[in-house]
Scaffold this active site. Structure first.
Site, PDB file in Angstrom:
ATOM      1  N   GLU A 156      89.035  16.960  38.695  1.00 29.70           N
ATOM      2  CA  GLU A 156      89.994  16.643  37.628  1.00 29.70           C
ATOM      3  C   GLU A 156      91.274  17.465  37.707  1.00 29.70           C
ATOM      4  O   GLU A 156      91.801  17.922  36.700  1.00 29.70           O
ATOM      5  CB  GLU A 156      89.324  16.829  36.251  1.00 29.70           C
ATOM      6  CG  GLU A 156      88.011  16.115  36.074  1.00 29.70           C
ATOM      7  CD  GLU A 156      88.080  14.624  36.442  1.00 29.70           C
ATOM      8  OE1 GLU A 156      89.166  14.027  36.265  1.00 29.70           O
ATOM      9  OE2 GLU A 156      87.079  14.073  36.912  1.00 29.70           O
ATOM     10  N   GLY A 157      91.787  17.628  38.895  1.00 31.89           N
ATOM     11  CA  GLY A 157      92.958  18.469  39.108  1.00 31.89           C
ATOM     12  C   GLY A 157      92.495  19.883  39.369  1.00 31.89           C
ATOM     13  O   GLY A 157      91.860  20.511  38.529  1.00 31.89           O
TER      14      GLY A 157
END
Length: 594
Positions: free
Chosen positions: A439-440
């Site tokens: 997620e990043g």
């Protein structure tokens, strides 16, 4: 032998004594509920995690995710558990009643995930992603789309995914190449996605993919992305799964951990026969998807904390029962449990403080989310939304990083046995590593925190966080030992505010140097937040002690806070000094010199 361990008293202490989660029932959305209902849901989630999900940990690790002839097969026990999970109401515990939810506060979804991730991280990703995908449709889809998909997903009949990443567009979503061509009331989808968790499996009869794609003629970059519902099987007129929708799994990754969670490469429209349905407004797909992405970022932090929690509890149990070595101070004769050895106690206390602090940080963020979503419009609502915006990258990055370190330290407590598969710790470590990448990456989270969160809307998110922390620091505790630590934290916080001002100027004048310092700055914010939450717990525990509950449980809450503050606050100052240094080696070193 069960691997999942949790001290329910720790959860209840944060929920009931520190946060007073029953007060959420004063909000209009929850007026039909009461604290006893929250307590019952917590007890049911603990029982389900221990009784249903715990056995899946070993089953999933030995079975894995089997890829055969373009299809993915999971352990049969996973299919049964997925349906039971939905039927029990855990997938949609916090969603509205209209589509099968239970209407509980949003924070209860986080509490449920804490328990379920700890019991079987690989499995719980499936219902968690399903919840996120269904909630996207619930939030942005048409009434027909909501009725067709959401109840089946919430009930565990169907599952859902989030499809963003492409081979040439990892974190850079502006470079996505998947296309959508309008044909009547639907779109033809064509493209390839990678690293899709639970992208294919046999847990359910249908998989509903929420996918970002670019409509023909749409603008370049993220402003041209739209959100589509792409089922693996198209729906018949009666709503049942029908014809195959040309969504093919082409690969399942071989990974360090999470072996039971299939990480898939998916081909959409390889035979030019993949249909998707626009969800929400055209060219607003990324804005819509951020709802699921931000929830996934928080849940990544929850995962790190949950794995750390059960790792600590396993190490604690081992340390109490493992007899080895003599007492260094000769207080006891003969060999003693290793929990008597000071270095083991140091590791245990650091893990205990880390887990308790992370859990309080996450639950507090979830509490803020309920206030942000359910308070009437006004300054308070905006304040809590700002707090949630600010704490999201902190929770994601810090709890994923610290969760891994706690798992590592738990192995160290067991010595050589920790490195062996006789105990679950080595699997926790392998499973936890991905959280700092999901997620990043954590580096991306740090640039978000020190960039957008400091500047958007005049720095509203940062200013709300600063105000909330200052309110705690100014209130004090009326207990000399805790007040001493609060004053020390206040001094460190002042240095942190100075660092923010410096880095904001640096962002404008020397962005390369700024970017090289954002990660340690995020860690400084995270540690300040952790000390804050621990001292707040110490305040709460101190009140209980003053009211006659002078028992080890509350004593431990105070001692973990004073210990952690003492060993951490000086380090935060040192980290901040590294952010302010003038040396430019990171940005100026020639590539060939590395």
């Amino acid at each position: 032998m069960p691997h999942f361990k949790v001290n329910q008293k720790d959860l209840r202490f944060i929920l009931k004594e520190q946060l007073n989660y029953g007060c959420l029932c004063k909000l209009d959305r929850y007026k039909g509920l009461n604290e006893k209902a929250f307590d019952l849901l917590l007890a049911e989630a603990v029982a389900f995690a221990a009784g249903v999900l715990d056995p899946l940990q070993e089953i999933g690790e030995s079975w894995g995710a089997r890829y055969e002839n373009g299809r993915v097969f999971s352990p049969p026990e996973f299919r049964q558990a997925f349906r039971r999970y939905g039927q029990a109401g855990f997938t949609a515990a916090a969603r509205d009643l209209e589509y099968g939810g239970q209407g509980f506060p949003h924070m209860m979804r986080i509490v449920i995930n804490d328990l379920m991730y700890g019991a079987c991280q690989a499995f719980n990703m499936a219902p968690s992603l399903t919840h996120g995908a269904a909630h996207l449709i619930e939030s942005f889809g048409s009434d027909a789309q909501k009725k067709a998909y959401v109840p089946h997903m919430f009930s565990g009949i169907w599952s859902g995914t989030m499809c963003l990443t492409e081979a040439d567009a990892g974190s850079d979503l502006a470079a996505l190449q998947t296309t959508a061509c309008l044909q009547g009331d639907h779109y033809r989808i064509k493209g390839n996605k990678i690293f899709i968790s639970w992208g294919d499996h046999d847990l359910t009869d249908n998989i509903i993919h929420l996918i970002l794609a670019r409509i023909d003629g749409a603008p370049d970059g993220v402003k041209g992305l739209s959100l589509f519902i792409v089922p693996k099987f198209r729906l018949n007129a009666d709503g049942s799964p029908g014809a195959f929708n040309d969504v093919i799994c082409t690969r399942v990754e071989e990974k360090l951990g999470l072996h039971a969670s299939p990480t898939c490469s998916l081909s959409f429209g390889a035979n030019d026969d993949c249909i998707g349905y626009l969800c929400g407004r055209a060219n607003r797909g990324l804005m819509h998807m951020f709802q699921m992405m931000n929830a996934a970022r928080i849940n990544t932090g929850v995962s790190g904390m949950a794995l750390a929690g059960t790792a600590y509890q396993n190490a604690l149990e081992y340390a109490k029962n493992r007899i080895q070595g003599r007492d260094v101070a000769k207080r006891k004769s003969g060999d003693v449990p290793i929990i008597d050895h000071p270095d083991v106690r140091r590791m245990l206390l650091w893990m205990k403080a880390s887990v308790d602090g992370m859990r309080s940080m996450i639950y507090t963020g979830a509490f803020w989310q309920d206030l942000a979503m359910e308070l009437p419009d006004g300054e308070k609502k905006e304040h809590y939304q700002n707090l949630l915006d600010f704490i999201t990258p902190v929770i994601k990055a810090f709890c994923s990083e610290r969760g891994f370190r706690v798992c590592e330290t738990a192995i160290q407590c067991l010595g050589g046995y920790g490195y062996c598969r006789d105990y679950p710790l080595e699997q926790y470590l392998r499973d936890a590593k991905i959280m700092s990448l999901y997620e990043g990456t954590n580096g991306i989270q740090s640039m978000d925190l020190m960039g957008r969160k400091m500047r958007n809307c005049g720095g509203a998110a940062y200013l709300s966080f600063k105000a909330e922390l200052k309110a705690f620091l100014n209130a004090g505790s009326r207990h000399p030992r805790i007040d001493e630590k609060i004053r020390h934290l206040a001094g460190v916080a002042d240095r942190l505010w100075h660092g923010v001002d410096f880095m904001q100027r640096q962002m404008s004048d020397d962005i390369l140097q700024w970017a090289s310092n954002t990660y340690p700055a995020l860690m400084a914010f995270s540690e300040v937040t952790l000390v804050w939450r621990l001292l707040d717990m110490a305040n709460t525990a101190r009140k209980a002690i003053d009211n006659g509950k002078n028992i080890p449980f509350y004593q431990g809450k105070v001692m973990q806070a004073t210990y952690y503050a003492d060993i951490t606050l000086p380090r935060i100052l040192a980290v901040l000094d590294t952010c302010l240094r003038k040396g430019r080696e990171v940005v100026e070193m020639p590539v060939k010199a590395f």
